[in-house]
Design a protein around this motif. Structure first.
Motif, PDB file in Angstrom:
ATOM      1  N   ILE A  55       1.039  -1.314   0.195  1.00  0.00           N
ATOM      2  CA  ILE A  55       0.020  -0.076   0.064  1.00  0.00           C
ATOM      3  C   ILE A  55       0.939   1.228  -0.080  1.00  0.00           C
ATOM      4  N   SER A  56       0.868   1.769  -1.096  1.00  0.00           N
ATOM      5  CA  SER A  56       1.650   3.325  -1.406  1.00  0.00           C
ATOM      6  C   SER A  56       1.015   4.448  -1.482  1.00  0.00           C
ATOM      7  N   ASN A  57      -0.450   4.636  -1.360  1.00  0.00           N
ATOM      8  CA  ASN A  57      -0.986   5.656  -1.647  1.00  0.00           C
ATOM      9  C   ASN A  57      -1.902   6.067  -0.503  1.00  0.00           C
ATOM     10  N   ALA A  58      -1.469   5.583   0.802  1.00  0.00           N
ATOM     11  CA  ALA A  58      -2.366   5.576   1.850  1.00  0.00           C
ATOM     12  C   ALA A  58      -2.017   7.005   2.507  1.00  0.00           C
ATOM     13  N   LYS A  59      -3.190   7.900   2.998  1.00  0.00           N
ATOM     14  CA  LYS A  59      -3.004   9.237   3.674  1.00  0.00           C
ATOM     15  C   LYS A  59      -1.921   8.869   4.923  1.00  0.00           C
ATOM     16  N   PRO A  60      -1.342   9.715   5.489  1.00  0.00           N
ATOM     17  CA  PRO A  60      -0.525   9.489   6.767  1.00  0.00           C
ATOM     18  C   PRO A  60      -1.434   9.477   7.804  1.00  0.00           C
ATOM     19  N   SER A  61      -1.046   8.773   8.993  1.00  0.00           N
ATOM     20  CA  SER A  61      -1.848   8.945  10.373  1.00  0.00           C
ATOM     21  C   SER A  61      -1.848  10.438  10.967  1.00  0.00           C
ATOM     22  N   SER A  62      -3.150  10.761  11.218  1.00  0.00           N
ATOM     23  CA  SER A  62      -3.206  12.130  11.869  1.00  0.00           C
ATOM     24  C   SER A  62      -3.080  12.386  13.335  1.00  0.00           C
ATOM     25  N   GLY A  63      -2.695  10.906  13.876  1.00  0.00           N
ATOM     26  CA  GLY A  63      -2.372  11.088  15.457  1.00  0.00           C
ATOM     27  C   GLY A  63      -2.616   9.620  15.951  1.00  0.00           C
ATOM     28  N   GLY A  69       2.307  -5.098   9.298  1.00  0.00           N
ATOM     29  CA  GLY A  69       2.409  -4.781  10.441  1.00  0.00           C
ATOM     30  C   GLY A  69       1.958  -3.049  10.607  1.00  0.00           C
ATOM     31  N   LYS A  70       1.102  -2.849   9.894  1.00  0.00           N
ATOM     32  CA  LYS A  70       0.437  -1.331   9.860  1.00  0.00           C
ATOM     33  C   LYS A  70      -0.972  -1.455   9.663  1.00  0.00           C
ATOM     34  N   TRP A  71      -1.784  -0.602  10.539  1.00  0.00           N
ATOM     35  CA  TRP A  71      -3.096  -0.288  10.570  1.00  0.00           C
ATOM     36  C   TRP A  71      -3.724   0.544   9.602  1.00  0.00           C
ATOM     37  N   TYR A  72      -4.546  -0.020   8.375  1.00  0.00           N
ATOM     38  CA  TYR A  72      -5.077   0.825   7.535  1.00  0.00           C
ATOM     39  C   TYR A  72      -6.742   0.960   7.811  1.00  0.00           C
ATOM     40  N   PHE A  73      -7.401   2.365   7.539  1.00  0.00           N
ATOM     41  CA  PHE A  73      -8.818   2.367   7.343  1.00  0.00           C
ATOM     42  C   PHE A  73      -9.161   2.940   5.795  1.00  0.00           C
ATOM     43  N   GLU A  74     -10.103   1.742   5.180  1.00  0.00           N
ATOM     44  CA  GLU A  74     -10.478   2.078   3.971  1.00  0.00           C
ATOM     45  C   GLU A  74     -12.089   2.228   3.846  1.00  0.00           C
ATOM     46  N   TYR A  75     -12.307   3.161   2.941  1.00  0.00           N
ATOM     47  CA  TYR A  75     -13.818   3.625   2.832  1.00  0.00           C
ATOM     48  C   TYR A  75     -13.940   4.360   1.455  1.00  0.00           C
ATOM     49  N   TYR A  76     -15.204   4.413   1.040  1.00  0.00           N
ATOM     50  CA  TYR A  76     -15.435   4.961  -0.152  1.00  0.00           C
ATOM     51  C   TYR A  76     -16.180   6.675  -0.015  1.00  0.00           C
ATOM     52  N   LEU A  77     -15.420   7.367  -0.895  1.00  0.00           N
ATOM     53  CA  LEU A  77     -15.800   8.962  -0.601  1.00  0.00           C
ATOM     54  C   LEU A  77     -16.080   9.353  -1.947  1.00  0.00           C
ATOM     55  N   GLU A  78     -17.413   9.655  -2.396  1.00  0.00           N
ATOM     56  CA  GLU A  78     -17.816  10.166  -3.705  1.00  0.00           C
ATOM     57  C   GLU A  78     -17.554   9.318  -4.687  1.00  0.00           C
ATOM     58  N   GLY A  79     -17.417   7.891  -4.478  1.00  0.00           N
ATOM     59  CA  GLY A  79     -17.264   6.897  -5.334  1.00  0.00           C
ATOM     60  C   GLY A  79     -15.866   6.619  -5.601  1.00  0.00           C
ATOM     61  N   GLU A  80     -14.869   7.126  -4.756  1.00  0.00           N
ATOM     62  CA  GLU A  80     -13.454   6.987  -4.729  1.00  0.00           C
ATOM     63  C   GLU A  80     -13.177   6.179  -3.496  1.00  0.00           C
ATOM     64  N   LEU A  81     -12.284   5.412  -3.663  1.00  0.00           N
ATOM     65  CA  LEU A  81     -11.690   4.352  -2.498  1.00  0.00           C
ATOM     66  C   LEU A  81     -10.511   5.303  -1.811  1.00  0.00           C
ATOM     67  N   VAL A  82     -10.792   5.322  -0.573  1.00  0.00           N
ATOM     68  CA  VAL A  82      -9.671   6.334   0.283  1.00  0.00           C
ATOM     69  C   VAL A  82      -9.242   5.296   1.188  1.00  0.00           C
ATOM     70  N   THR A  83      -7.895   5.269   1.386  1.00  0.00           N
ATOM     71  CA  THR A  83      -6.974   4.472   2.531  1.00  0.00           C
ATOM     72  C   THR A  83      -6.419   5.488   3.306  1.00  0.00           C
ATOM     73  N   GLU A  84      -6.544   5.171   4.463  1.00  0.00           N
ATOM     74  CA  GLU A  84      -5.858   6.194   5.418  1.00  0.00           C
ATOM     75  C   GLU A  84      -5.038   5.130   6.324  1.00  0.00           C
ATOM     76  N   GLU A  85      -3.661   5.609   6.910  1.00  0.00           N
ATOM     77  CA  GLU A  85      -2.904   4.907   7.841  1.00  0.00           C
ATOM     78  C   GLU A  85      -3.394   5.275   9.077  1.00  0.00           C
ATOM     79  N   LEU A  86      -3.601   4.150  10.096  1.00  0.00           N
ATOM     80  CA  LEU A  86      -3.947   4.600  11.299  1.00  0.00           C
ATOM     81  C   LEU A  86      -2.747   4.119  12.497  1.00  0.00           C
ATOM     82  N   ASP A  87      -2.542   5.100  13.520  1.00  0.00           N
ATOM     83  CA  ASP A  87      -1.564   4.561  14.655  1.00  0.00           C
ATOM     84  C   ASP A  87      -2.347   4.334  15.695  1.00  0.00           C
TER      85      ASP A  87
END
Length: 311
Positions: A233-241, A290-308
């Motif tokens: 997974i290379s396009n995930a948004k970084p963790s916000s906290g 070894g990392k946690w990710y949150f995936e969901y759809y936003l306006e038809g687009e798949l979004v991947t966020e990294e979670l800490d």
């Protein structure tokens, strides 16, 4: 008038001494479960206390996640405890700070609340108790860094150790006119080989009556690993906290340091894979490499966020 002046003078002196002592310490260590509670961060007490001290300018850390310098020298920090003297109808709490030797450095005033909901009542009582700390102008003096960590030495504890009764010399030797003898009791290397009995990789028989050849060399297995394929997974948004996991009956809820609930996770039949629900997002939370990710759809687009996530 004289008594009032004396009381004010004593109060100012005590406050000044408490502030001076508090300035000597760099960190506040927060337990994830205070004494008297059954669960970690029950009623969000730990996250609230950590948030209040951080907001006041202290460097804070949970007791199981200490910075390297604090882990090497616990005397850099003060451990906070929650003094709970609640009754049936009133929540009463105070905060107490102790140093690495268990000495009390500061005890706050007692905060009270008559809220019926435990979470709301502890929140109100703790915030009221923390007003004692807010009146202090904390500035770290750096004094604790000059104090060496406590060490224990046993170097001189054992003196004149007696020789065991069954101790035997490695060599017995006798050299007299009547007797000449020499016995060596030194341990000998064992010829025993640990592990399975050695097997020949090839069995071969070549006689006039019978010709045979069996190759027992191990062959690579064609059975593919059943482990779950890991994806890059290379396009995930970084963790916000950092998010702190609080256990629920069928999963967890993730809260930030505010503390505010960010996501609720529900268990599935797949390990490390949860159904996730937020205020305006729903999807899945899973572990990958070894990392946690949150995936969901936003306006038809798949979004991947990294979670800490801290469990």
């Amino acid at each position: 008038m004289k008594h009032l002046f004396l009381a004010l003078f004593l109060m100012a002196s005590v406050t000044s001494m408490a502030q001076k002592q508090l300035n000597d310490f760099k960190y506040i260590i927060v337990p994830k479960k205070f004494d008297g509670f059954k669960k970690q961060n029950q009623y969000q007490t730990s996250t609230l206390v950590k948030h209040l001290f951080t907001e006041k300018g202290f460097e804070t850390a949970y007791e199981d996640d200490l910075p390297m310098e604090l882990n090497a020298n616990r005397c850099l920090g003060l451990t906070v405890s929650l003094v709970d003297d609640s009754s049936m109808f009133t929540t009463k709490t105070a905060l107490m700070l102790k140093d690495c030797q268990g000495k009390e450095i500061l005890a706050t005033q007692e905060g009270k609340s008559k809220e019926k909901d435990f979470k709301d009542s502890y929140n109100e009582a703790i915030r009221e108790a923390f007003k004692s700390v807010q009146t202090l102008n904390y500035v770290y003096s750096g004094k604790a860094e000059n104090s060496a960590p406590i060490t224990v030495s046993f170097a001189n504890d054992v003196k004149d150790a007696k020789k065991p009764k069954n101790a035997k010399s490695m060599v017995e030797q006798q050299a007299t006119v009547e007797n000449q003898s020499f016995k060596d009791h030194s341990p000998k290397d064992s010829d025993f080989t640990k592990g399975e009995e050695k097997r020949e990789m090839v069995e071969q028989m070549a006689t006039r009556e019978q010709q045979s050849y069996v190759d027992k060399t191990p062959k690579p297995s064609d059975i593919k690993s059943s482990s779950k394929n890991q994806l890059k997974i290379s396009n995930a948004k970084p963790s916000s906290g950092v998010l702190y996991a609080q256990e629920l009956e069928n999963g967890y809820q993730l809260v930030d340091s505010t503390p505010q609930i960010v996501l609720k996770l529900k268990k599935t039949s797949v390990p490390d894979y949860y159904l996730a629900q937020g205020d305006d997002r729903s999807g899945t939370v899973f572990m990958n490499e070894g990392k946690w990710y949150f995936e969901y759809y936003l306006e038809g687009e798949l979004v991947t966020e990294e979670l800490d996530i801290k469990f």
